[in-house]
Each structure stands twice: as C-alpha cells, then as structure tokens.
Design an enzyme around this catalytic site. Sequence first.
Site, PDB file in Angstrom:
ATOM      1  N   ASP A 219       0.792  -1.098   0.112  1.00 48.47           N
ATOM      2  CA  ASP A 219       0.003  -0.160   0.097  1.00 48.47           C
ATOM      3  C   ASP A 219       0.796   1.246  -0.024  1.00 48.47           C
ATOM      4  O   ASP A 219       1.990   1.186   0.591  1.00 48.47           O
ATOM      5  CB  ASP A 219      -1.013  -0.141   1.276  1.00 48.47           C
ATOM      6  CG  ASP A 219      -1.811   1.158   1.022  1.00 48.47           C
ATOM      7  OD1 ASP A 219      -2.099   1.580  -0.060  1.00 48.47           O
ATOM      8  OD2 ASP A 219      -2.308   1.768   2.184  1.00 48.47           O
TER       9      ASP A 219
ATOM     10  N   CYS B 202      -7.292 -24.831  15.506  1.00 55.22           N
ATOM     11  CA  CYS B 202      -8.732 -26.014  15.782  1.00 55.22           C
ATOM     12  C   CYS B 202      -8.287 -27.319  15.691  1.00 55.22           C
ATOM     13  O   CYS B 202      -9.069 -27.995  16.199  1.00 55.22           O
ATOM     14  CB  CYS B 202      -9.769 -25.597  14.606  1.00 55.22           C
ATOM     15  SG  CYS B 202     -10.461 -23.803  15.121  1.00 55.22           S
TER      16      CYS B 202
ATOM     17  N   HIS C 264      -6.001 -18.622  13.338  1.00 56.97           N
ATOM     18  CA  HIS C 264      -7.316 -19.117  13.134  1.00 56.97           C
ATOM     19  C   HIS C 264      -8.197 -18.020  12.307  1.00 56.97           C
ATOM     20  O   HIS C 264      -8.725 -18.555  11.191  1.00 56.97           O
ATOM     21  CB  HIS C 264      -7.949 -19.365  14.444  1.00 56.97           C
ATOM     22  CG  HIS C 264      -9.649 -19.532  14.137  1.00 56.97           C
ATOM     23  ND1 HIS C 264      -9.994 -20.627  13.888  1.00 56.97           N
ATOM     24  CD2 HIS C 264     -10.811 -18.630  14.127  1.00 56.97           C
ATOM     25  CE1 HIS C 264     -11.419 -20.678  13.364  1.00 56.97           C
ATOM     26  NE2 HIS C 264     -11.671 -19.221  13.926  1.00 56.97           N
TER      27      HIS C 264
END
Length: 376
Positions: free
Chosen positions: A89, A314, A340
């Site tokens: 950016d 997980c 996650h």
Amino acid sequence: MFRLTKTCGRARRGEFTCAHGMVQTPVFMNVGTQGAIKGALSAEDLAEIGCQVELSNTYHLHLRPGDELVRDLGGLHRFMTWDGPILTDSGGFQVFSLAGLRKIKEEGVTFASHLDGHRIFMGPEESMRIQANLGSDIAMAFDECVENPSPYDYVRASAARTARWLARCKAEHDRLCAQEDTVNPAQMLWGINQGGTYEDLRIENMKTIAGLDLPGYAIGGLAVGESTEAMYKIIEAVEPYMPKDRPRYLMGVGTPSNILEGVARGIDFFDCVMPARNARHGRLFTWEGAINIKNAKYERDESPIDPRCGCPTCRRFSRAYLHHLFKAEEMLGMRLAVLHNLYFYNELTARIRTALEVGDFAAFRAEYSEKLARKI
RNA sequence: GGGGGAAUUCCCGAGUGGCCAAAGGGGACAGACUGUAAAUCUGCUGUCAAUGACUUCGGUGGUUCGAAUCCACCUUCCCCCA
C-alpha cells in the site's frame, strides 16, 4: 496477467499472475504492515494458513527499517522470506489514519513521523521509489484516502488531485521499472478510485483513471465512516465503469460478510486488518458468527473454536485453552487466534471460489451473508 | 508481661464529622475494532418497586441534627521491648 475463468452475475472467478506466482481470485490478502503479521506470524505461517498475497506498507517500511535498507538486502521478499506475491500500500491510507500529523499540498503530503515527529515528504514519486525499493509485485498508487462523510467540494477537489497524482505515479513507475538495477522489474502499478460517498464523483473519477490502462484498479476510501449500505451502493455504482479484464481491489474491506457481498458486486481482491486485530482482541470468526473467546462461557468449553475449521489452532486446541491463554495474557493465545482468523478468511475466499466454479454462489451467499455477520 | 500501629465495598488502597455508595489501581464481567500510531480503546462492578430509597467501611454500644471518620469496650492482625 488476469484471466476470468467464470462469472456468476457480477461475481467473478479468476486467475491473476505476477512475478511471484499465480493468485486465485477472489482472494483475501493478509496484512503484514511492517513486513510481519501482527500476532507473531512468520512467512512460514502464512503458507500454512493459505495466504496467497501478503500486503505491506510503504509509509511504515520507509520509516523503519528504511526502504533503501530493504533494497540493499535484496528486497522485501528476501528480507521477510516470503516467496509469494506482495502488494504494497502506498501510504495513502496514512493520509487518513494519521490525519492529525500531516499536511496535503498539490506536490504531495508532509507527515510528522508518528515515531519521532520528524518531517517526511511523500508524494507520488516518493511513494513509487519506496515501493520500487521494496520490490513488491503490486505497487498501489499514492492517493488521499478521504474520510466519510466529507463535503462534496472537498471530495471533488481531492479526487481530482488523486487522479493527477496517479498520472505522476505512472510516469515515475514506468521510469523506475526501466532501470537496470530495479529490484522487481515486473512490478505493476494499480490505480485507486476515490470520490467519497458521491456516486457522480466516483464514476467520473473511475472513467478518468480507466483511461490510463493500468493492470489493476482499486476502490479506495470506503469503510472509513460511511454505513455498510452506503459502501455497497458506491461499489454498485462504480463497478460498471471498471475494466472487466482487470482485477478489482476493494481496499481495506472488511468483515467476512462484506467480502462475500463485495464478491457479489464484482470485486476480486480484498484486504483488511480486521481478522488479525480482532484475533488479538479475542474476537474469533466461525461459520456461525463471531465469538469472543474471553467470555466466561468458554471457560470449560472443550470444543475447538469452530468444529468445521481445519486451521492449526482448531486441529489441536480447545476454546477453554484459548480462553485461559487470553485471560492469562499469554502471547501464544494471540498467535493461535490470529492463525485461526486468517485461515478463516483465506478459507472463506476459497469456498467462495469453489462456489463460483460449481455454480453455487447464489446459494452460498444466501446461506452465509447474514450468518457470518452474527455475533454469538 | 509492657508499649505502639492497623482493620474500608471481590483484592490492594485513599478517605479522619455533612460535598461518601465511598478516589485511584487491580481483578471480574461485557462491548468496540474494516488499505494497522491498536497485545488497543470503551463501558460496568452494594441492593432495589431505581431522577429516589435502602443496606455497607471488623463487632457492640455511645456522642452528634448528622459518623467510614469522634468516644468506650470487645475481636483479630502486625511491629517493637522484655
């Protein structure tokens, strides 16, 4: 460079190729502003969570460690050991986020460094030179990200100036790419649409910058104060004027639901700090909505964050353990949470791509658009 | 055995006659977060039929129009001297 492989209404499935590989779109780009994903993730982790494109920041890397240092050490890819595509950016977002520390003129923007206050001048040419030194695959045009709502006259003048800056970006970018010792001679320049919440300004601006025939176009200046509905309206207004055969990037957006709705409105590229920041703050995304792992109700919850998730967190750890790590302020909690959430975003776009391929996108959107926005 | 000090709302701790349901931390509980100045910020934390009422500052009794604050005794803890 960019090839559409399937469409479903305005939604598009495509393949984008750059110097560091092929990107399957729609794609979510993982934000590592200072050359690292906050939450202690390395380039190795990025591969594991399904990241296709990493995003870093011109302003921040210019300040520290310095873009010339990065160039001397072989460019950003080598420096952070990430071999995949990188988008940088331009510093245009800092014109918005550091509004109290900068002054805008026709030539460019003077910032007072947020680190020590020293003056930094950044205009289109400076931003292009910094991004050339970093050697990213996609350099974003230097723009002014204007907060919403802003007065019509201000937005009109600002968007016109940003368009003039774009022409200067292109000239400098072409010059830099032609140089012998350039870090990444295949670097592309993407243009940015501005115009606040005013459809006529957005469209006029889009028509102007489309004339520069750039390899990609972004919609900037959204999700900076306006309502979600206003944001969708602007995307719908501008999209018809964006070149069909070029990737479209909705800058800085957004929530999982925003991404799904963005795809439905013809967007191919997304990025957002939200998954990483929310993860650091304990807000974790699931296919049923977002949970706050710090809530007392997870104290004895032995299930994973999301039973349908295949992320490294997980696969092994319970909500109860994550809850404990957050309450105890162990940094492992943050790291596992960021892994996650980013995996979730990458998986979300992967499932969107699959749905587009098999013609299920409308059903997928109907099932998840509202569900993903829930807080549970 | 003698002398001195202290007990405050979940914890630490301020408060020494009315402006005190009681500062400030911490913890607990909850919320925000959209091209990252964010491991940050915000709210809330005695009870209730709640722009007010009631209960609370180790215990009991007292002084006073009024007590977390003053007095007496009691209980517990800490320190010093023997």
